[in-house]
Design an enzyme around this catalytic site. Structure first.
Site, PDB file in Angstrom:
ATOM      1  N   ALA A 136       0.872  -1.137   0.097  1.00  0.00           N
ATOM      2  CA  ALA A 136      -0.143   0.141  -0.029  1.00  0.00           C
ATOM      3  C   ALA A 136       0.701   1.308   0.099  1.00  0.00           C
ATOM      4  O   ALA A 136       0.519   2.059  -0.626  1.00  0.00           O
ATOM      5  CB  ALA A 136      -0.954  -0.174   1.246  1.00  0.00           C
ATOM      6  N   CYS A 137       1.898   1.371   0.732  1.00  0.00           N
ATOM      7  CA  CYS A 137       2.712   2.466   0.788  1.00  0.00           C
ATOM      8  C   CYS A 137       3.694   2.559  -0.346  1.00  0.00           C
ATOM      9  O   CYS A 137       4.577   3.474  -0.360  1.00  0.00           O
ATOM     10  CB  CYS A 137       3.387   2.471   2.221  1.00  0.00           C
ATOM     11  N   HIS A 138       3.489   1.799  -1.381  1.00  0.00           N
ATOM     12  CA  HIS A 138       4.585   1.968  -2.585  1.00  0.00           C
ATOM     13  C   HIS A 138       3.927   1.655  -3.848  1.00  0.00           C
ATOM     14  O   HIS A 138       4.462   1.422  -4.779  1.00  0.00           O
ATOM     15  CB  HIS A 138       5.637   0.851  -2.339  1.00  0.00           C
TER      16      HIS A 138
END
Length: 124
Positions: free
Chosen positions: A64-66
């Site tokens: 999600a953070c990438h």
């Protein structure tokens, strides 16, 4: 809701891992109840995502953070997975409206997509 999602998540993971050369990213149970991040070795996650998208099944690649980068996910890499795992990773997010029937529909079409893409892949 957490209990319902956890049960669905665990069922989905168990079934996805029946697909040859597939690996779960992260701990099997100590994870968010609505998160399934899995790697399909030998193919790019973007290819899987596009095939599923055409069928109205929406997933993300990597973590999600990438999600906006084409570089291998540093989160997947930090889990100790090689870059091939990061490149072939797909993230499924379950929600309030997700049912077992929805997951079974994915499980019905995904193995053929994976098999077809592996046959065409220059990676594997």
């Amino acid at each position: 809701e957490v209990a319902r999602l956890t049960k669905l998540r665990d069922y989905f993971i168990m079934e996805l891992l029946k697909i040859k050369n597939t690996s779960l990213n992260g701990h099997p149970t100590t994870r968010l109840p609505n998160n399934v991040n899995i790697s399909f070795l030998g193919i790019e996650g973007e290819s899987i995502m596009l095939k599923l998208d055409r069928l109205g099944i929406y997933v993300s690649t990597g973590s999600a953070c990438h999600s906006l980068s084409l570089e291998p996910s540093h989160v997947i890499m930090a889990l100790g997975q090689p870059s091939e795992y990061a490149h072939g990773s797909i993230r499924f997010t379950l929600g309030q409206s997700t049912t077992k029937k929805d997951l079974d529909q994915v499980l019905k079409v995904l193995p053929k997509i994976i098999d077809d893409l592996r046959k065409m892949s220059a990676i594997g």
